[in-house]
Design a protein around this motif. Structure first.
Motif, PDB file in Angstrom:
ATOM      1  N   LEU A   1      66.673 106.398  21.388  1.00 41.96           N
ATOM      2  CA  LEU A   1      67.264 105.356  20.317  1.00 41.96           C
ATOM      3  C   LEU A   1      67.968 104.450  20.801  1.00 41.96           C
ATOM      4  CD1 LEU A   1      68.967 108.619  18.172  1.00 41.96           C
ATOM      5  CD2 LEU A   1      66.752 107.572  17.811  1.00 41.96           C
ATOM      6  N   LYS A   2      68.014 103.419  19.997  1.00 39.73           N
ATOM      7  CA  LYS A   2      68.755 102.137  20.362  1.00 39.73           C
ATOM      8  C   LYS A   2      70.445 102.422  19.982  1.00 39.73           C
ATOM      9  CE  LYS A   2      65.578  98.289  19.377  1.00 39.73           C
ATOM     10  NZ  LYS A   2      64.688  98.782  18.731  1.00 39.73           N
ATOM     11  N   PRO A   3      71.331 101.749  20.766  1.00 43.76           N
ATOM     12  CA  PRO A   3      72.721 101.943  20.624  1.00 43.76           C
ATOM     13  C   PRO A   3      73.337 101.635  19.252  1.00 43.76           C
ATOM     14  CG  PRO A   3      72.326 100.444  22.244  1.00 43.76           C
ATOM     15  CD  PRO A   3      70.782 100.596  21.798  1.00 43.76           C
ATOM     16  N   TYR A   4      73.796 102.365  18.432  1.00 38.96           N
ATOM     17  CA  TYR A   4      74.415 101.987  17.225  1.00 38.96           C
ATOM     18  C   TYR A   4      75.980 102.615  16.972  1.00 38.96           C
ATOM     19  CZ  TYR A   4      73.720 106.694  15.452  1.00 38.96           C
ATOM     20  OH  TYR A   4      73.951 108.112  15.003  1.00 38.96           O
ATOM     21  N   VAL A   5      76.770 101.952  15.890  1.00 36.26           N
ATOM     22  CA  VAL A   5      78.131 102.606  15.782  1.00 36.26           C
ATOM     23  C   VAL A   5      77.901 102.366  14.099  1.00 36.26           C
ATOM     24  CG1 VAL A   5      80.326 102.132  15.501  1.00 36.26           C
ATOM     25  CG2 VAL A   5      79.203 101.662  17.755  1.00 36.26           C
ATOM     26  N   LEU A   6      78.527 103.451  13.421  1.00 33.36           N
ATOM     27  CA  LEU A   6      78.362 103.170  12.012  1.00 33.36           C
ATOM     28  C   LEU A   6      79.914 102.530  11.616  1.00 33.36           C
ATOM     29  CD1 LEU A   6      76.855 106.746  10.471  1.00 33.36           C
ATOM     30  CD2 LEU A   6      75.783 104.396  10.786  1.00 33.36           C
ATOM     31  N   SER A   7      79.826 101.732  10.483  1.00 33.61           N
ATOM     32  CA  SER A   7      81.054 101.123  10.122  1.00 33.61           C
ATOM     33  C   SER A   7      81.608 102.192   9.139  1.00 33.61           C
ATOM     34  CB  SER A   7      80.618  99.838   9.456  1.00 33.61           C
ATOM     35  OG  SER A   7      80.157 100.233   8.139  1.00 33.61           O
ATOM     36  N   ARG A   8      82.995 102.064   8.973  1.00 31.67           N
ATOM     37  CA  ARG A   8      83.714 102.871   8.115  1.00 31.67           C
ATOM     38  C   ARG A   8      83.125 103.011   6.711  1.00 31.67           C
ATOM     39  NH1 ARG A   8      88.949 103.963   9.371  1.00 31.67           N
ATOM     40  NH2 ARG A   8      88.590 103.734  11.526  1.00 31.67           N
ATOM     41  N   PRO A   9      82.876 102.021   6.266  1.00 32.09           N
ATOM     42  CA  PRO A   9      82.220 101.919   4.752  1.00 32.09           C
ATOM     43  C   PRO A   9      80.888 102.633   4.679  1.00 32.09           C
ATOM     44  CG  PRO A   9      82.856  99.701   5.207  1.00 32.09           C
ATOM     45  CD  PRO A   9      83.154 100.294   6.450  1.00 32.09           C
ATOM     46  N   GLU A  10      80.021 102.636   5.867  1.00 27.47           N
ATOM     47  CA  GLU A  10      78.929 103.266   5.890  1.00 27.47           C
ATOM     48  C   GLU A  10      79.145 104.687   5.979  1.00 27.47           C
ATOM     49  OE1 GLU A  10      75.598 100.730   8.397  1.00 27.47           O
ATOM     50  OE2 GLU A  10      77.348 101.287   9.252  1.00 27.47           O
ATOM     51  N   ILE A  11      80.046 105.111   6.682  1.00 31.91           N
ATOM     52  CA  ILE A  11      80.489 106.747   6.936  1.00 31.91           C
ATOM     53  C   ILE A  11      81.128 107.150   5.349  1.00 31.91           C
ATOM     54  CG2 ILE A  11      82.129 108.233   7.680  1.00 31.91           C
ATOM     55  CD1 ILE A  11      82.149 106.493  10.298  1.00 31.91           C
ATOM     56  N   ILE A  12      81.818 106.371   4.924  1.00 34.97           N
ATOM     57  CA  ILE A  12      82.213 106.617   3.584  1.00 34.97           C
ATOM     58  C   ILE A  12      81.419 106.671   2.492  1.00 34.97           C
ATOM     59  CG2 ILE A  12      83.841 105.891   1.586  1.00 34.97           C
ATOM     60  CD1 ILE A  12      85.583 106.708   4.171  1.00 34.97           C
ATOM     61  N   ALA A  13      80.232 105.802   2.305  1.00 33.38           N
ATOM     62  CA  ALA A  13      79.187 105.947   1.467  1.00 33.38           C
ATOM     63  C   ALA A  13      78.626 107.001   1.564  1.00 33.38           C
ATOM     64  CB  ALA A  13      78.181 104.766   1.706  1.00 33.38           C
ATOM     65  N   LYS A  14      78.354 107.555   2.865  1.00 36.34           N
ATOM     66  CA  LYS A  14      77.454 108.764   3.143  1.00 36.34           C
ATOM     67  C   LYS A  14      78.281 109.961   2.500  1.00 36.34           C
ATOM     68  CE  LYS A  14      75.043 107.230   7.412  1.00 36.34           C
ATOM     69  NZ  LYS A  14      73.824 107.408   7.049  1.00 36.34           N
ATOM     70  N   ILE A  15      79.640 109.899   2.747  1.00 38.59           N
ATOM     71  CA  ILE A  15      80.255 111.181   2.149  1.00 38.59           C
ATOM     72  C   ILE A  15      80.222 111.210   0.748  1.00 38.59           C
ATOM     73  CG2 ILE A  15      82.815 112.267   2.157  1.00 38.59           C
ATOM     74  CD1 ILE A  15      82.947 111.161   5.220  1.00 38.59           C
ATOM     75  N   GLU A  16      80.589 110.049  -0.149  1.00 42.59           N
ATOM     76  CA  GLU A  16      80.496 109.840  -1.357  1.00 42.59           C
ATOM     77  C   GLU A  16      79.057 110.373  -1.614  1.00 42.59           C
ATOM     78  OE1 GLU A  16      80.983 105.807  -2.047  1.00 42.59           O
ATOM     79  OE2 GLU A  16      83.020 106.033  -2.395  1.00 42.59           O
ATOM     80  N   GLU A  17      78.118 110.170  -1.314  1.00 43.04           N
ATOM     81  CA  GLU A  17      76.664 110.707  -1.497  1.00 43.04           C
ATOM     82  C   GLU A  17      76.625 112.336  -1.536  1.00 43.04           C
ATOM     83  OE1 GLU A  17      73.297 109.620   0.839  1.00 43.04           O
ATOM     84  OE2 GLU A  17      71.746 110.279  -0.616  1.00 43.04           O
ATOM     85  N   LEU A  18      77.167 113.023  -0.394  1.00 41.12           N
ATOM     86  CA  LEU A  18      77.321 114.447  -0.288  1.00 41.12           C
ATOM     87  C   LEU A  18      78.242 114.831  -1.441  1.00 41.12           C
ATOM     88  CD1 LEU A  18      76.994 116.994   1.585  1.00 41.12           C
ATOM     89  CD2 LEU A  18      79.326 116.253   2.396  1.00 41.12           C
TER      90      LEU A  18
END
Ligand code: SF4
Length: 360
Positions: A79-96
């Motif tokens: 995979l290519k290097p990546y870092v999730l931003s805080r809003p991206e992490i929050i959006a994933k938890i909102e969905e869960l």
């Protein structure tokens, strides 16, 4: 009476077996071994239920300075290097949370630039927004990495993460055999440090799980060596809620030429684990790496939990393996195995004895 008959008698009487006896179980016929393991499961769990949880793994970065040979997830592997931003992490938890999920597993690579505050900040923000979500997150390697990068003791790291809201830590043990670790993951912690992390978590009243990745060129004796470390730590601390074995998936890793372990190997490991790990109540069927059909068979050989209906996972999927399943498949699969599916929480407490009604 032969040695095998004596061992069979011991197992059926619910007694503890020795490492040597456990190793001999690998030579047993699979049906005979499965019968013995299922009996040990029934002694602990006569109700015949199989639990699962609604959770999400969030792999927040794949930048990792350990670059283990068996890993396809870290940057520079598949995979290519990546870092999730805080809003991206929050959006994933909102969905869960909107789907009734109760647990998040945050797991990343050993990012060379991250310090304790990066982790506590993430945990604090998630907990302040989602107080009902359990954070079963990071790993012993990540905790040791944070301690080293931040020049802090392990106990201080655990205290700070717990204060921020971390609930428990997955065991992520790989294979606890230093001969293998020094070959395939020389920059990752060794067995002694893994045990130290468990002791530190225990001192803070935190729970964990134990895992096992096999198929890395180890012997049958070394598989038992791993199980013996886990059983010893559990005797000392009682920290493990569950044990989860899975096979190494070689595709896209530096060990791509390794011949993958077989389905029979997997079922034997599950059965031997159930019998040898007499102090761990839940053995998980590893459907993500082994596939749903093999995981279903494992339910007849000592396993009594299906783990998470994962909404997202990147580490195993980077190898090209990784079954996909939703709650409906889990319920069908467990029922068709002759068991009763139940929805559980992170502590393995039953939340819903009739999870099928949530599908409507
Ligand atoms: S297994 Fe973990 S520590 Fe090893 S390279 Fe992959 S992400 Fe890094």
């Amino acid at each position: 009476m032969t040695a095998k008959e004596r061992l069979r008698k011991k197992i059926f009487a619910g007694k503890r077996i020795s490492p040597g006896e456990a190793e001999s179980l690998f030579t047993w016929d699979i049906l005979e071994l499965g019968e013995a393991a299922d009996l040990r499961r029934r002694l602990l769990h006569p109700a015949n239920t199989v639990g699962f949880i609604l959770d999400r793994i969030i792999n927040f970065t794949n930048i990792c300075e350990a670059a283990c040979d068996f890993c396809a997830f870290h940057a520079r592997a598949a995979l290519k290097p990546y870092v999730l931003s805080r809003p991206e992490i929050i959006a994933k938890i909102e969905e869960l949370a909107s789907k009734g999920g109760t647990q998040v597993m945050l797991q990343g690579g050993l990012h060379p630039g991250y310090r304790l505050a990066d982790y506590t900040g993430m945990v604090r923000e998630i907990k302040s927004r989602f107080p009902g979500i359990r954070l079963h997150s990071f790993s012993p390697s990540e905790l040791a990495h944070i301690a080293a990068k931040s020049s802090l003791t392990l106990d201080r790291v655990v205290t700070e993460l717990q204060d921020a809201g971390l609930d428990s830590v997955p065991g992520a043990a790989d294979l606890l055999v230093d001969r293998i670790r020094s070959k395939v993951s020389p920059r990752k912690i060794g067995t002694a440090m893994w045990v130290e992390v468990m002791r530190s978590l225990h001192r803070h009243g935190m729970r964990s799980s134990a895992t096992m990745t096999y198929g890395l060129g180890e012997t049958a004796g070394e598989r038992i060596e791993h199980l013996a470390v886990v059983r010893g730590v559990q005797d000392e601390t009682g920290i493990f809620r569950a044990f989860i074995p899975w096979s190494f998936s070689p595709k896209h890793t530096r060990l791509e030429s390794t011949v993958p372990a077989t389905g029979l190997d997997y079922l034997k490991i599950v059965a031997v684990s159930r019998i040898f790990l007499d102090n761990i109540r839940y053995i998980q069927a590893g459907w993500l790496t082994e596939g749903l059909k093999l995981a279903q068979l494992a339910l007849a050989m000592g396993a009594n939990d299906m783990g998470g209906v994962l909404m997202e996972e990147k580490v195993v999927r980077a190898t090209g393996a990784g079954a996909k399943a939703g709650m409906a498949e889990f319920i069908d699969l467990i029922k068709n195995a002759g068991k009763t599916p139940v929805l559980r929480d992170s502590d393995y407490k039953i939340l819903d004895r009739r999870p099928a009604r949530r599908l409507k």
